[in-house]
Design a protein around this motif. Structure first.
Motif, PDB file in Angstrom:
ATOM      1  N   MET A 136      55.347   4.072 -35.686  1.00  0.00           N
ATOM      2  CA  MET A 136      55.177   3.491 -34.343  1.00  0.00           C
ATOM      3  C   MET A 136      54.361   4.420 -33.443  1.00  0.00           C
ATOM      4  O   MET A 136      53.468   3.981 -32.719  1.00  0.00           O
ATOM      5  N   GLU A 137      54.642   5.706 -33.527  1.00  0.00           N
ATOM      6  CA  GLU A 137      53.925   6.637 -32.647  1.00  0.00           C
ATOM      7  C   GLU A 137      52.469   6.818 -33.051  1.00  0.00           C
ATOM      8  O   GLU A 137      51.603   7.057 -32.217  1.00  0.00           O
ATOM      9  N   LEU A 141      52.187   1.871 -31.324  1.00  0.00           N
ATOM     10  CA  LEU A 141      53.439   1.274 -30.838  1.00  0.00           C
ATOM     11  C   LEU A 141      54.323   2.304 -30.138  1.00  0.00           C
ATOM     12  O   LEU A 141      55.539   2.115 -30.003  1.00  0.00           O
ATOM     13  N   LYS A 142      53.705   3.381 -29.718  1.00  0.00           N
ATOM     14  CA  LYS A 142      54.446   4.490 -29.102  1.00  0.00           C
ATOM     15  C   LYS A 142      55.301   4.021 -27.922  1.00  0.00           C
ATOM     16  O   LYS A 142      56.462   4.399 -27.777  1.00  0.00           O
ATOM     17  N   ASP A 143      54.713   3.138 -27.105  1.00  0.00           N
ATOM     18  CA  ASP A 143      55.425   2.684 -25.905  1.00  0.00           C
ATOM     19  C   ASP A 143      56.672   1.875 -26.251  1.00  0.00           C
ATOM     20  O   ASP A 143      57.564   1.725 -25.422  1.00  0.00           O
ATOM     21  N   GLN A 144      56.673   1.287 -27.436  1.00  0.00           N
ATOM     22  CA  GLN A 144      57.800   0.422 -27.804  1.00  0.00           C
ATOM     23  C   GLN A 144      58.804   1.112 -28.711  1.00  0.00           C
ATOM     24  O   GLN A 144      59.784   0.508 -29.125  1.00  0.00           O
ATOM     25  N   PHE A 156      56.828  -6.150 -35.007  1.00  0.00           N
ATOM     26  CA  PHE A 156      55.780  -5.657 -34.103  1.00  0.00           C
ATOM     27  C   PHE A 156      54.420  -5.911 -34.746  1.00  0.00           C
ATOM     28  O   PHE A 156      54.265  -5.728 -35.944  1.00  0.00           O
ATOM     29  N   ARG A 157      53.475  -6.316 -33.924  1.00  0.00           N
ATOM     30  CA  ARG A 157      52.109  -6.469 -34.458  1.00  0.00           C
ATOM     31  C   ARG A 157      51.230  -5.424 -33.794  1.00  0.00           C
ATOM     32  O   ARG A 157      51.283  -5.243 -32.570  1.00  0.00           O
ATOM     33  N   THR A 158      50.434  -4.756 -34.593  1.00  0.00           N
ATOM     34  CA  THR A 158      49.595  -3.702 -34.032  1.00  0.00           C
ATOM     35  C   THR A 158      48.312  -3.553 -34.839  1.00  0.00           C
ATOM     36  O   THR A 158      48.236  -4.013 -35.979  1.00  0.00           O
ATOM     37  N   THR A 166      51.681  -6.010 -39.401  1.00  0.00           N
ATOM     38  CA  THR A 166      53.033  -6.276 -38.905  1.00  0.00           C
ATOM     39  C   THR A 166      53.911  -5.091 -39.296  1.00  0.00           C
ATOM     40  O   THR A 166      53.994  -4.761 -40.481  1.00  0.00           O
TER      41      THR A 166
END
Ligand code: URA
Length: 201
Positions: A136-137, A141-144, A156-158, A166
């Motif tokens: 994530m980081e 997706l760091k903020d989430q 999560f999609r990024t 996903t």
């Protein structure tokens, strides 16, 4: 170089990674790093934490007690183990199965990044808090990011450098090794992976 050759290169580099904090203990114990296993064209990549005793003995990910749980979870979601690629963020076993230290994650993460770049999975299942946090980081997706107790099973999609991915944080299968009551929760997480796979086609 094709995918298999590129992955083989990673294996050779990790085998000779004398700068790793875990290199000496691996050589002393005459065990192996665990690079990864599964389809080199997998749509799903599962990323665990680090090899345990059985994994270091054989060089294969998730082949011990946690692996048996993982097999159950995959089967319950209708996903064939050989269709996915399974790896870990840390490629050598930390002594006594302790949590990986930040310098160990830092030493091996570049290899995980390369594996992701080679396989270009569409879905990443992050097994446990260490791989969840790293993925994530590192990948937008760091903020989430947050505690795995809140994020497991969420989708999560990024954007990755090669396209949209996903990312699904999953409870680590080891949580069910000593507490089988957790299995239904873990199965629910894997249903999210199966749904994401269906949505691709
Ligand atoms: N736990 C992990 O995180 N990875 C393995 O390969 C085995 C157990």
């Amino acid at each position: 170089m094709n995918r298999t050759e590129e992955l083989k290169k990673i294996k050779d580099e990790v085998l000779n990674l004398k700068t790793s904090p875990l290199y000496k203990v691996r050589v002393k114990n005459k065990v192996f790093p665990v690079i990864g296993e599964g389809s080199h064209y997998a749509k799903i990549m599962l990323i665990g934490e680090a090899p345990g005793r059985n994994e270091a003995k054989t060089g294969r990910p998730f082949c011990g007690a946690a692996g048996k749980i993982l097999d159950q979870l995959l089967a319950s979601a209708g996903i064939e183990r050989k269709s996915v690629y399974i790896t870990n963020i840390v490629k050598d076993r930390p002594p006594f199965n302790r949590d990986p230290f930040p310098d160990e994650i830092a030493a091996y993460a570049p290899f995980l990044d390369r594996q992701i770049g080679i396989l270009k999975p569409k879905i990443i299942g992050a097994l446990g808090r260490f791989s969840m946090r790293y993925v994530m980081e590192t990948y937008g997706l760091k903020d989430q990011a947050g505690p795995i107790g809140e994020l497991h099973g969420k989708v999560f999609r990024t954007k990755f450098p090669y396209g949209e991915v996903t990312v699904i944080p999953l409870y680590h299968p080891a949580v069910a090794v000593y507490d089988a009551r957790q299995i239904p929760n873990l199965k629910m997480d894997f249903k999210a992976v199966a749904r994401a796979l269906k949505e691709l086609s």
